[in-house]
Design a protein around this motif. Sequence first.
Motif, PDB file in Angstrom:
ATOM      1  N   MET A   1     -46.336  40.740   2.834  1.00  0.00           N
ATOM      2  CA  MET A   1     -46.190  40.270   1.471  1.00  0.00           C
ATOM      3  C   MET A   1     -45.750  41.381   0.526  1.00  0.00           C
ATOM      4  N   PHE A   2     -46.159  42.623   0.853  1.00  0.00           N
ATOM      5  CA  PHE A   2     -45.851  43.721  -0.059  1.00  0.00           C
ATOM      6  C   PHE A   2     -44.702  44.589   0.420  1.00  0.00           C
ATOM      7  N   LYS A   3     -44.038  44.139   1.490  1.00  0.00           N
ATOM      8  CA  LYS A   3     -43.033  45.035   2.063  1.00  0.00           C
ATOM      9  C   LYS A   3     -41.649  44.832   1.453  1.00  0.00           C
ATOM     10  N   GLU A   4     -41.492  43.808   0.559  1.00  0.00           N
ATOM     11  CA  GLU A   4     -40.161  43.518   0.054  1.00  0.00           C
ATOM     12  C   GLU A   4     -39.648  44.614  -0.871  1.00  0.00           C
ATOM     13  N   LYS A   5     -38.327  44.795  -0.857  1.00  0.00           N
ATOM     14  CA  LYS A   5     -37.717  45.778  -1.770  1.00  0.00           C
ATOM     15  C   LYS A   5     -37.723  45.188  -3.176  1.00  0.00           C
ATOM     16  N   TYR A   6     -37.714  46.057  -4.167  1.00  0.00           N
ATOM     17  CA  TYR A   6     -37.715  45.542  -5.528  1.00  0.00           C
ATOM     18  C   TYR A   6     -36.662  46.238  -6.373  1.00  0.00           C
ATOM     19  N   SER A   7     -36.204  45.533  -7.403  1.00  0.00           N
ATOM     20  CA  SER A   7     -35.302  46.183  -8.348  1.00  0.00           C
ATOM     21  C   SER A   7     -36.045  46.360  -9.662  1.00  0.00           C
ATOM     22  N   ILE A   8     -35.544  47.193 -10.508  1.00  0.00           N
ATOM     23  CA  ILE A   8     -36.289  47.538 -11.718  1.00  0.00           C
ATOM     24  C   ILE A   8     -35.559  47.055 -12.961  1.00  0.00           C
ATOM     25  N   LEU A   9     -36.323  46.478 -13.869  1.00  0.00           N
ATOM     26  CA  LEU A   9     -35.727  45.944 -15.088  1.00  0.00           C
ATOM     27  C   LEU A   9     -36.330  46.612 -16.302  1.00  0.00           C
ATOM     28  N   VAL A  10     -35.584  46.630 -17.360  1.00  0.00           N
ATOM     29  CA  VAL A  10     -36.097  47.229 -18.584  1.00  0.00           C
ATOM     30  C   VAL A  10     -36.743  46.133 -19.424  1.00  0.00           C
ATOM     31  N   CYS A  11     -37.943  46.438 -19.902  1.00  0.00           N
ATOM     32  CA  CYS A  11     -38.651  45.451 -20.695  1.00  0.00           C
ATOM     33  C   CYS A  11     -38.106  45.461 -22.121  1.00  0.00           C
ATOM     34  N   ALA A  43     -44.092  47.609 -20.800  1.00  0.00           N
ATOM     35  CA  ALA A  43     -44.014  48.337 -19.533  1.00  0.00           C
ATOM     36  C   ALA A  43     -42.606  48.874 -19.359  1.00  0.00           C
ATOM     37  N   SER A  44     -42.497  50.171 -19.191  1.00  0.00           N
ATOM     38  CA  SER A  44     -41.180  50.764 -18.982  1.00  0.00           C
ATOM     39  C   SER A  44     -40.807  50.628 -17.518  1.00  0.00           C
ATOM     40  N   GLN A  45     -39.577  50.968 -17.246  1.00  0.00           N
ATOM     41  CA  GLN A  45     -39.106  50.961 -15.858  1.00  0.00           C
ATOM     42  C   GLN A  45     -39.985  51.872 -15.008  1.00  0.00           C
ATOM     43  N   LYS A  46     -40.356  53.005 -15.620  1.00  0.00           N
ATOM     44  CA  LYS A  46     -41.168  53.975 -14.883  1.00  0.00           C
ATOM     45  C   LYS A  46     -42.566  53.403 -14.588  1.00  0.00           C
ATOM     46  N   ASP A  47     -43.143  52.690 -15.607  1.00  0.00           N
ATOM     47  CA  ASP A  47     -44.480  52.089 -15.412  1.00  0.00           C
ATOM     48  C   ASP A  47     -44.449  51.106 -14.242  1.00  0.00           C
ATOM     49  N   PHE A  48     -43.371  50.306 -14.235  1.00  0.00           N
ATOM     50  CA  PHE A  48     -43.270  49.276 -13.198  1.00  0.00           C
ATOM     51  C   PHE A  48     -43.138  49.933 -11.820  1.00  0.00           C
ATOM     52  N   GLU A  49     -42.267  50.958 -11.757  1.00  0.00           N
ATOM     53  CA  GLU A  49     -42.092  51.689 -10.490  1.00  0.00           C
ATOM     54  C   GLU A  49     -43.416  52.268 -10.029  1.00  0.00           C
ATOM     55  N   SER A  50     -44.115  52.855 -10.993  1.00  0.00           N
ATOM     56  CA  SER A  50     -45.365  53.512 -10.614  1.00  0.00           C
ATOM     57  C   SER A  50     -46.407  52.474 -10.159  1.00  0.00           C
ATOM     58  N   ALA A  51     -46.408  51.285 -10.832  1.00  0.00           N
ATOM     59  CA  ALA A  51     -47.341  50.219 -10.392  1.00  0.00           C
ATOM     60  C   ALA A  51     -47.004  49.757  -8.979  1.00  0.00           C
ATOM     61  N   LEU A  52     -45.699  49.696  -8.689  1.00  0.00           N
ATOM     62  CA  LEU A  52     -45.290  49.235  -7.350  1.00  0.00           C
ATOM     63  C   LEU A  52     -45.728  50.210  -6.261  1.00  0.00           C
ATOM     64  N   ARG A 112     -43.134  41.574 -15.739  1.00  0.00           N
ATOM     65  CA  ARG A 112     -43.259  42.983 -15.312  1.00  0.00           C
ATOM     66  C   ARG A 112     -44.462  43.639 -15.998  1.00  0.00           C
ATOM     67  N   GLN A 113     -44.634  43.348 -17.287  1.00  0.00           N
ATOM     68  CA  GLN A 113     -45.779  43.910 -18.000  1.00  0.00           C
ATOM     69  C   GLN A 113     -47.092  43.406 -17.384  1.00  0.00           C
ATOM     70  N   ASN A 114     -47.121  42.102 -17.080  1.00  0.00           N
ATOM     71  CA  ASN A 114     -48.334  41.533 -16.481  1.00  0.00           C
ATOM     72  C   ASN A 114     -48.633  42.186 -15.139  1.00  0.00           C
ATOM     73  N   TYR A 115     -47.587  42.461 -14.408  1.00  0.00           N
ATOM     74  CA  TYR A 115     -47.753  43.118 -13.108  1.00  0.00           C
ATOM     75  C   TYR A 115     -48.393  44.500 -13.299  1.00  0.00           C
ATOM     76  N   VAL A 116     -47.835  45.252 -14.263  1.00  0.00           N
ATOM     77  CA  VAL A 116     -48.351  46.605 -14.519  1.00  0.00           C
ATOM     78  C   VAL A 116     -49.818  46.540 -14.948  1.00  0.00           C
ATOM     79  N   ASP A 117     -50.142  45.581 -15.828  1.00  0.00           N
ATOM     80  CA  ASP A 117     -51.526  45.444 -16.303  1.00  0.00           C
ATOM     81  C   ASP A 117     -52.473  45.098 -15.163  1.00  0.00           C
ATOM     82  N   LEU A 118     -52.018  44.165 -14.315  1.00  0.00           N
ATOM     83  CA  LEU A 118     -52.881  43.724 -13.218  1.00  0.00           C
ATOM     84  C   LEU A 118     -53.168  44.884 -12.260  1.00  0.00           C
ATOM     85  N   VAL A 119     -52.132  45.648 -11.942  1.00  0.00           N
ATOM     86  CA  VAL A 119     -52.329  46.784 -11.019  1.00  0.00           C
ATOM     87  C   VAL A 119     -53.235  47.821 -11.653  1.00  0.00           C
ATOM     88  N   SER A 120     -53.052  48.029 -12.945  1.00  0.00           N
ATOM     89  CA  SER A 120     -53.892  49.035 -13.590  1.00  0.00           C
ATOM     90  C   SER A 120     -55.364  48.604 -13.572  1.00  0.00           C
TER      91      SER A 120
END
Length: 398
Positions: A1-11, A43-52, A112-120
């Motif tokens: 489930m977590f092995k998929e590649k991801y692309s990054i978007l700017v919020c 969430a910046s691109q960097k935040d999202f990358e770091s959450a991933l 993307r922001q929700n993702y970052v919040d959830l991981v944090s």
Amino acid sequence: MFKEKYSILVCNSWEQLEISVPVCSSLQVPALQLHMSKTAMRASQKDFESALSQVKRLKDPGNEVKLKLYALYKQATEGPCNTPKPGVFDLINKAKWDAWNALGSLPKETARQNYVDLVSGLSSSSDSSSQVKPEADRKQPGYETLVVTSEDSITKIMMNRPAKKNAITIQMYNEIMLALKAASKDDSAITVLTGNGDYYSSGNDLSNFTDIPPEGIEEKAKSSAILLRDFVDCFIDFPKPLIAVVNGPAVGISVTILGLFDTVYASSRATFHTPFSHLGQSPEGCSSYTFPKIMGPAKAAEMLIFGKKLTAAEACAQGLVTEVFPDSTFQKEVWTRLKAYSKLPPNAMRISKQVIRNREKEKLRAINAEESRALQERWLSDECTNAVMNFLTRKAKL
Ligand SMILES: CCCC/C=C/CC(=O)SCCNC(=O)CCNC(=O)[C@H](O)C(C)(C)COP(=O)(O)OP(=O)(O)OC[C@H]1O[C@@H](n2cnc3c(N)ncnc32)[C@H](O)[C@@H]1OP(=O)(O)O
């Protein structure tokens, strides 16, 4: 489930939102509600990358959270769900699709922001849960003769009178009943009874018989028989898997009730002794029924009538014990096994226990009542009085 590649978007947008994801039938995902404030940071691109990358280091958060993360990741990287709905039998892909589809037209940047919040949130809770608290801190309050703890979906009830070989006082009978009732309702999957110190339990505390009320000895025998019946009924009725971790020798009632447990693990140092005739007493704990059923009438009679003490290996060979572990590795091996079992689906385990045990319940209650009545009379006999006096005046030991 977590092995998929991801692309990054700017919020680039922000708004108050509340998303409800309906219950996913296959994985029981409850409604997901995410609340975000307008003032929260984007969430910046960097935040999202770091959450991933953070998510890969987290302890397995369970299916429910994994589905949330999956859905938010897909929404953040691909937008609204755009793939055909998997068939009803493709359970996992259907659950993932349902979770993603339920996000509707949630904007990518919000997902993307929700993702970052959830991981944090998950990272901080996993940091705090990785700090193991000492047992004293985890101990449930309200018990004087027991240590009751709940963790890893296991409620552990430990008899705690090691200096008296965990002999069971009136207070301890009452506390064990309370702990079992609480465990039957808590969110643990399995419940364990064990002893602190070198003994599992030396059975009934013989000084229970010395505290005679003003109403006299008959009244004492009557109230003891009621206590015994209620105590054993709690084991008959216990709805979840019940495991005895027999850390050392076991005597009397601590042995007889083992027939009402679902699993019995014993240290190689444990022994099993029911010296009822020596004490002028008769069997309880439904052992007059469970022991002949478990080990056959001849072996049961040797234990219950003649007081033959069994080693752990003998008790295992006769089916009273599930498995014996070397004393040196007993605690480690047993708790590793139990932690694995406690992760099994709790409802399935409860129902399996019901299916195995329910048809016997009424019968066991009737046997328990009959054994308690027989003992009420035995406790008034000279044979019993003399045996108890001999122990209490140090003239006799088992
Ligand atoms: C109301 C419901 C009634 C349900 C009825 C149930 C029936 C039964 O459970 S019958 C079984 C009753 N148990 C016994 O007869 C065991 C008696 N104890 C012993 O024979 C020995 O203590 C022992 C073989 C278990 C251990 O011997 P060991 O030499 O290793 O240690 P001790 O010095 O004897 O014990 C330390 C300490 O603990 C006290 N103690 C141990 N067991 C009991 C007990 N069952 N009742 C009361 N007290 C017990 C022992 O007296 C010692 O106390 P002191 O340090 O103060 O001397």
